[in-house]
Design a protein around this motif. Structure first.
Motif, PDB file in Angstrom:
ATOM      1  N   ASP A  88      40.391  50.256  43.522  1.00 32.06           N
ATOM      2  CA  ASP A  88      40.882  50.680  42.223  1.00 32.06           C
ATOM      3  C   ASP A  88      42.187  49.939  41.906  1.00 32.06           C
ATOM      4  O   ASP A  88      43.201  50.144  42.578  1.00 32.06           O
ATOM      5  N   PRO A  89      42.201  49.085  40.872  1.00 36.57           N
ATOM      6  CA  PRO A  89      43.422  48.328  40.557  1.00 36.57           C
ATOM      7  C   PRO A  89      44.633  49.215  40.276  1.00 36.57           C
ATOM      8  O   PRO A  89      45.761  48.855  40.601  1.00 36.57           O
ATOM      9  N   GLU A  90      44.415  50.374  39.648  1.00 34.13           N
ATOM     10  CA  GLU A  90      45.544  51.256  39.365  1.00 34.13           C
ATOM     11  C   GLU A  90      46.182  51.776  40.645  1.00 34.13           C
ATOM     12  O   GLU A  90      47.381  52.072  40.670  1.00 34.13           O
ATOM     13  N   VAL A  91      45.380  51.880  41.690  1.00 35.85           N
ATOM     14  CA  VAL A  91      45.903  52.363  42.968  1.00 35.85           C
ATOM     15  C   VAL A  91      46.586  51.234  43.727  1.00 35.85           C
ATOM     16  O   VAL A  91      47.736  51.356  44.153  1.00 35.85           O
ATOM     17  N   TYR A  92      45.894  50.096  43.889  1.00 33.92           N
ATOM     18  CA  TYR A  92      46.491  49.065  44.737  1.00 33.92           C
ATOM     19  C   TYR A  92      47.680  48.372  44.095  1.00 33.92           C
ATOM     20  O   TYR A  92      48.601  47.942  44.791  1.00 33.92           O
ATOM     21  N   THR A  93      47.722  48.254  42.766  1.00 27.28           N
ATOM     22  CA  THR A  93      48.884  47.619  42.146  1.00 27.28           C
ATOM     23  C   THR A  93      50.127  48.506  42.218  1.00 27.28           C
ATOM     24  O   THR A  93      51.259  48.008  42.090  1.00 27.28           O
ATOM     25  N   ALA A  94      49.944  49.800  42.422  1.00 33.55           N
ATOM     26  CA  ALA A  94      51.083  50.715  42.506  1.00 33.55           C
ATOM     27  C   ALA A  94      51.628  50.853  43.925  1.00 33.55           C
ATOM     28  O   ALA A  94      52.684  51.457  44.123  1.00 33.55           O
ATOM     29  N   ARG A  95      50.936  50.268  44.888  1.00 36.31           N
ATOM     30  CA  ARG A  95      51.356  50.417  46.274  1.00 36.31           C
ATOM     31  C   ARG A  95      52.508  49.481  46.598  1.00 36.31           C
ATOM     32  O   ARG A  95      52.404  48.262  46.421  1.00 36.31           O
ATOM     33  N   ARG A  96      53.623  50.035  47.095  1.00 38.68           N
ATOM     34  CA  ARG A  96      54.744  49.188  47.508  1.00 38.68           C
ATOM     35  C   ARG A  96      54.376  48.407  48.760  1.00 38.68           C
ATOM     36  O   ARG A  96      54.790  47.260  48.930  1.00 38.68           O
ATOM     37  N   VAL A 107      35.097  42.780  40.748  1.00 35.58           N
ATOM     38  CA  VAL A 107      35.316  44.113  41.300  1.00 35.58           C
ATOM     39  C   VAL A 107      34.489  44.355  42.554  1.00 35.58           C
ATOM     40  O   VAL A 107      35.022  44.784  43.588  1.00 35.58           O
ATOM     41  N   ALA A 108      33.194  44.099  42.479  1.00 38.09           N
ATOM     42  CA  ALA A 108      32.320  44.393  43.624  1.00 38.09           C
ATOM     43  C   ALA A 108      32.209  43.227  44.583  1.00 38.09           C
ATOM     44  O   ALA A 108      31.964  43.431  45.777  1.00 38.09           O
ATOM     45  N   SER A 109      32.387  42.020  44.101  1.00 40.84           N
ATOM     46  CA  SER A 109      32.245  40.860  44.985  1.00 40.84           C
ATOM     47  C   SER A 109      33.543  40.493  45.678  1.00 40.84           C
ATOM     48  O   SER A 109      33.534  39.701  46.623  1.00 40.84           O
ATOM     49  N   GLY A 110      34.683  41.064  45.229  1.00 38.52           N
ATOM     50  CA  GLY A 110      35.941  40.674  45.856  1.00 38.52           C
ATOM     51  C   GLY A 110      37.104  41.605  45.590  1.00 38.52           C
ATOM     52  O   GLY A 110      38.253  41.184  45.699  1.00 38.52           O
ATOM     53  N   GLY A 111      36.857  42.879  45.273  1.00 42.76           N
ATOM     54  CA  GLY A 111      37.912  43.745  44.786  1.00 42.76           C
ATOM     55  C   GLY A 111      38.497  44.747  45.751  1.00 42.76           C
ATOM     56  O   GLY A 111      39.333  45.560  45.344  1.00 42.76           O
ATOM     57  N   VAL A 112      38.128  44.723  47.029  1.00 44.52           N
ATOM     58  CA  VAL A 112      38.615  45.734  47.965  1.00 44.52           C
ATOM     59  C   VAL A 112      39.944  45.304  48.587  1.00 44.52           C
ATOM     60  O   VAL A 112      40.116  44.141  48.967  1.00 44.52           O
TER      61      VAL A 112
END
Length: 570
Positions: free
Chosen positions: A239-247, A267-272
């Motif tokens: 989830d971009p909203e989660v990972y971009t907020a991680r310090r 998202v599915a081929s390279g987003g984790v």
């Protein structure tokens, strides 16, 4: 997070450092190394690998790395090196998240299989059952989408190209996942559906979007609920909203770029994004055959199907195999690498040895992709014996190719990120490949069966398929990335050399994230057009060409495209 490298404290810290994160995988983990993991040989291998990581990072300016090692199915080493990068850079530790890029495909395959296990998806029905409005163009048949299945998508056998016109590895903006997937309908298939393996981001993004449509929840949410949470992978997310907020998030680095897009449209081929602690949990899950706390999260039959390679080749359902031999034991090593947007990932597991390894790093360079290779090889050698070729030239009975066969085969060939040449040598043939360092005789076992010998003496087999249906001849290899398409040769007749092609000639530029990435040259040779040395063998209609390796080159619009990448006049 770094640990002293004396044996006792290193292993104790490694085990306790991941215990909390892995408690959801197999219950309580004792702070004791797994049986067989405390020997001096493994200790020495780990110590050498740690030194190699530090040296490799320094030599190629890799800012941050995180690794994990499992032995006998249990974590024995989890460690972070360097810094996360970016303006708020902090030390990398076992909880730092890295983009794992294409290793995400392994997660997507499991997500699709979990949905199939629940009866929500069927791997073998046409995907138009789930996406009724989806279409894709093909020069081989009228309605190819009616024959594409999820199984073909997950095995890279649908014939799709690699990049989409909207949302890819080159555009600076990140469109919605839906817009990205919708643009796949504007692409052309490289090959007939189901006939050949070719690695493709698009197949996995289609599969992830189908998962979203069928489960009525975003891909990232399905993955979290059905896979990450049951495994205790609390750091990891798509989830971009989660990972971009991680310090505590590593920042990707690429030579020549001050900043790189933080959000990938793939998202599915390279987003984790995942941490080393969580990757240890994921490795443990697969080394246990899809079980969590002794119970099957992924049904054993489905886990076996994922790793069964039923369509042949070395790419199964989200996983790559490498068949090797140590001592007298044939060993299957499973893996999936990733790379892009300033990140790289190595992910390897060997169920026969209960051995697993992952390395994540925030700069794509050659050295990090070798992290762990000597460690894994040393551990397998200690377990089974020295590495040995599976098949050598002594094991086959080569024949002398006829003059006609030699004439047919001679020329240059192109594959995925590789070129090769075949030429006559005496009354035989010689094979020279640029990337893998294979140079020597092309051994002919039958008029359509050939072998080359790698530097270690192990043989690689090729099946020769003659030209047909507007496709040139090709050498199909069980090692999928080694397959080669015939490009040109000294015995080729001249092409049509049309006057109308003159307007296409010249030098173009492909931009990546708003900056020039590489030049593309379109030129004439022997009556054909070539794009960066790859021949355009078919002009489907005026201005729409297909290369010898099946890619579309479209000059029909103001901004031409090759492989769906924009070509800007230099």
């Amino acid at each position: 997070m770094t640990y002293p490298m004396n044996r006792r404290s290193f292993l104790a810290h490694a085990a306790t450092g991941v215990a909390a994160g892995l408690a959801g995988v197999g219950g309580r983990l004792d702070a004791q190394p797994a049986p067989g993991a405390t020997g001096d040989s493994l200790d020495a291998l780990v110590k050498a690998e740690r030194a190699a990581i530090v040296a490799g990072m320094a030599a190629q300016s890799v800012e941050g790395t995180a690794v994990c090692l499992l032995d006998h199915g249990r974590p024995v080493w989890v460690e972070g090196f360097g810094k996360t990068g970016g303006p708020d850079s902090v030390d990398v530790d076992s909880e730092t998240i890295f983009s794992i890029q294409s290793t995400s495909k392994h997660f997507t395959a499991v997500g699709v299989l979990l949905a199939a296990q629940e009866g929500l998806l069927d791997l073998d029905v046409p995907i138009v059952r789930y996406l009724p409005r989806f279409k894709v163009s093909s020069r081989f048949e009228a309605n190819p989408q009616d024959r594409i299945t999820l199984r073909l998508l997950l095995c890279h056998r649908a014939g799709l190209t690699h990049e989409a016109p909207t949302g890819n590895n080159y555009e600076p903006q990140s469109p919605s996942f839906e817009a990205h997937v919708r643009s796949i309908s504007d692409t052309w298939l490289r090959f007939p559906v189901g006939e050949r393996y070719r690695y493709s981001n698009l197949g996995y993004d289609l599969a992830g979007f189908i998962l979203h449509e069928r489960t009525a929840m975003p891909y990232a949410q399905w993955l979290r609920r059905k896979l990450l949470e049951p495994l205790g992978m609390h750091d990891s997310t798509a989830d971009p909203e989660v990972y971009t907020a991680r310090r505590n998030r590593a920042v990707g680095h690429e030579e020549g770029y001050d900043t790189i897009p933080a959000v990938t449209p793939l998202v599915a081929s390279g987003g984790v994004y995942a941490s080393a602690r969580d990757m240890a949990a994921y490795l443990a899950f697969h080394l246990d055959g899809g079980r969590v706390r002794g119970d099957a999260l992924l049904d054993p039959d489905i886990w076996q199907e994922m790793h069964g390679f039923g369509l042949g080749g070395d790419y199964g359902l989200g996983v790559i195999r490498n068949e090797v031999r140590y001592g007298e034991t044939p060993v299957r090593v499973l893996s999936h690498q990733g790379g892009g947007f300033g990140f790289g990932c190595v992910f390897v597991y060997c169920p026969a040895a209960r051995l697993g390894w992952a390395a994540m790093f925030n700069r794509r360079a050659s050295a990090p992709y070798r992290f762990g290779s000597k460690l894994i090889e040393g551990a397998l050698t200690g377990r089974f014996g020295a590495a040995m070729p599976r098949l050598t030239a002594k094991a086959i009975a080569p024949i002398r190719p006829t003059a006609a066969l030699r004439r047919e085969l001679v020329g240059s060939y192109v594959g995925r990120n590789v070129t090769a040449r075949i030429r006559e040598e005496g009354d035989g043939l010689r094979f020279d490949e640029d990337t893998g360092g294979t140079h020597g005789p092309l051994l002919v076992n039958a008029p359509t069966a050939f072998f080359t010998a790698a530097p270690d003496g192990d043989l690689t087999g090729y099946q020769y398929v003659p030209a047909a249906d507007g496709l040139p001849a090709h050498l199909e290899c069980g090692k999928g990335e080694a397959s080669l398409d015939y490009n040109e040769g000294p015995n080729d007749p001249p092409g049509p050399d049309l006057d109308t092609w003159a307007r296409h000639l010249g030098t173009y530029t492909v931009d990546q994230w708003g900056k020039p990435a590489f030049d593309v040259k379109v030129e004439r040779r022997n009556g054909y057009l070539f794009i960066n040395g790859v021949r355009l063998v078919v002009e489907q209609e005026p201005g729409l060409f297909f290369t010898s390796d099946g890619e579309a080159v479209d000059f029909r619009k103001d901004v031409p495209r090759w492989r769906n990448l924009r070509l800007r006049r230099g």
